[in-house]
Design a protein around this motif. Sequence first.
Motif, PDB file in Angstrom:
ATOM      1  N   LYS A 125       9.505 -18.351  -2.414  1.00  0.00           N
ATOM      2  CA  LYS A 125      10.756 -18.191  -2.835  1.00  0.00           C
ATOM      3  C   LYS A 125      10.812 -16.948  -3.561  1.00  0.00           C
ATOM      4  O   LYS A 125      10.063 -16.770  -4.615  1.00  0.00           O
ATOM      5  CB  LYS A 125      11.022 -19.292  -3.937  1.00  0.00           C
ATOM      6  N   CYS A 126      12.016 -16.231  -3.417  1.00  0.00           N
ATOM      7  CA  CYS A 126      12.165 -14.932  -4.038  1.00  0.00           C
ATOM      8  C   CYS A 126      12.644 -15.104  -5.464  1.00  0.00           C
ATOM      9  O   CYS A 126      13.521 -16.001  -5.913  1.00  0.00           O
ATOM     10  CB  CYS A 126      13.212 -14.138  -3.382  1.00  0.00           C
ATOM     11  N   ILE A 127      12.003 -14.554  -6.511  1.00  0.00           N
ATOM     12  CA  ILE A 127      10.631 -13.520  -6.359  1.00  0.00           C
ATOM     13  C   ILE A 127       9.573 -14.318  -6.144  1.00  0.00           C
ATOM     14  O   ILE A 127       8.972 -15.077  -6.809  1.00  0.00           O
ATOM     15  CB  ILE A 127      10.641 -12.957  -7.672  1.00  0.00           C
ATOM     16  N   CYS A 128       9.035 -13.833  -5.061  1.00  0.00           N
ATOM     17  CA  CYS A 128       7.657 -14.664  -4.420  1.00  0.00           C
ATOM     18  C   CYS A 128       6.665 -14.619  -5.540  1.00  0.00           C
ATOM     19  O   CYS A 128       6.522 -13.707  -6.398  1.00  0.00           O
ATOM     20  CB  CYS A 128       7.214 -14.046  -3.168  1.00  0.00           C
ATOM     21  N   ARG A 129       5.479 -15.495  -5.228  1.00  0.00           N
ATOM     22  CA  ARG A 129       4.508 -15.390  -6.259  1.00  0.00           C
ATOM     23  C   ARG A 129       3.617 -13.852  -5.914  1.00  0.00           C
ATOM     24  O   ARG A 129       3.154 -13.511  -7.066  1.00  0.00           O
ATOM     25  CB  ARG A 129       3.449 -16.455  -5.956  1.00  0.00           C
ATOM     26  N   TYR A 156       6.265  -1.289  -3.777  1.00  0.00           N
ATOM     27  CA  TYR A 156       7.392  -2.262  -3.415  1.00  0.00           C
ATOM     28  C   TYR A 156       6.827  -3.735  -3.133  1.00  0.00           C
ATOM     29  O   TYR A 156       5.683  -3.745  -2.761  1.00  0.00           O
ATOM     30  CB  TYR A 156       7.650  -1.819  -1.955  1.00  0.00           C
ATOM     31  N   CYS A 157       7.690  -4.381  -3.207  1.00  0.00           N
ATOM     32  CA  CYS A 157       7.257  -6.058  -2.765  1.00  0.00           C
ATOM     33  C   CYS A 157       6.941  -5.713  -1.294  1.00  0.00           C
ATOM     34  O   CYS A 157       7.301  -5.195  -0.534  1.00  0.00           O
ATOM     35  CB  CYS A 157       8.496  -6.917  -3.063  1.00  0.00           C
ATOM     36  N   HIS A 158       6.434  -7.096  -0.891  1.00  0.00           N
ATOM     37  CA  HIS A 158       6.309  -7.162   0.642  1.00  0.00           C
ATOM     38  C   HIS A 158       7.272  -6.714   1.400  1.00  0.00           C
ATOM     39  O   HIS A 158       6.997  -6.091   2.410  1.00  0.00           O
ATOM     40  CB  HIS A 158       5.810  -8.521   0.882  1.00  0.00           C
TER      41      HIS A 158
END
Length: 66
Positions: free
Chosen positions: A37-41, A55-57
């Motif tokens: 779930k955004c923001i992901c773990r 950057y995030c994924h």
Amino acid sequence: MPIRLNEDRELVSRIKEGLKQKGGYCPCRIQKTEENKCICREFREQMADPDFEGYCHCMLYYKSKN
Ligand code: SF4
């Protein structure tokens, strides 16, 4: 730990649309699980890591070191 959106506005709107369609789960991942779930773990851990910069994924967010 500054976090900002990707400077590419088109990408940002694409990812946001994907998030909307997936009900807030990461559009770049298949499984709709709590950790996605955004923001992901993964990105939460990266945000907490003082050595991480990038950057995030999905490339929606960018974290700088300072
Ligand atoms: S922080 Fe990035 S990688 Fe994580 S769920 Fe949100 S858009 Fe996807």
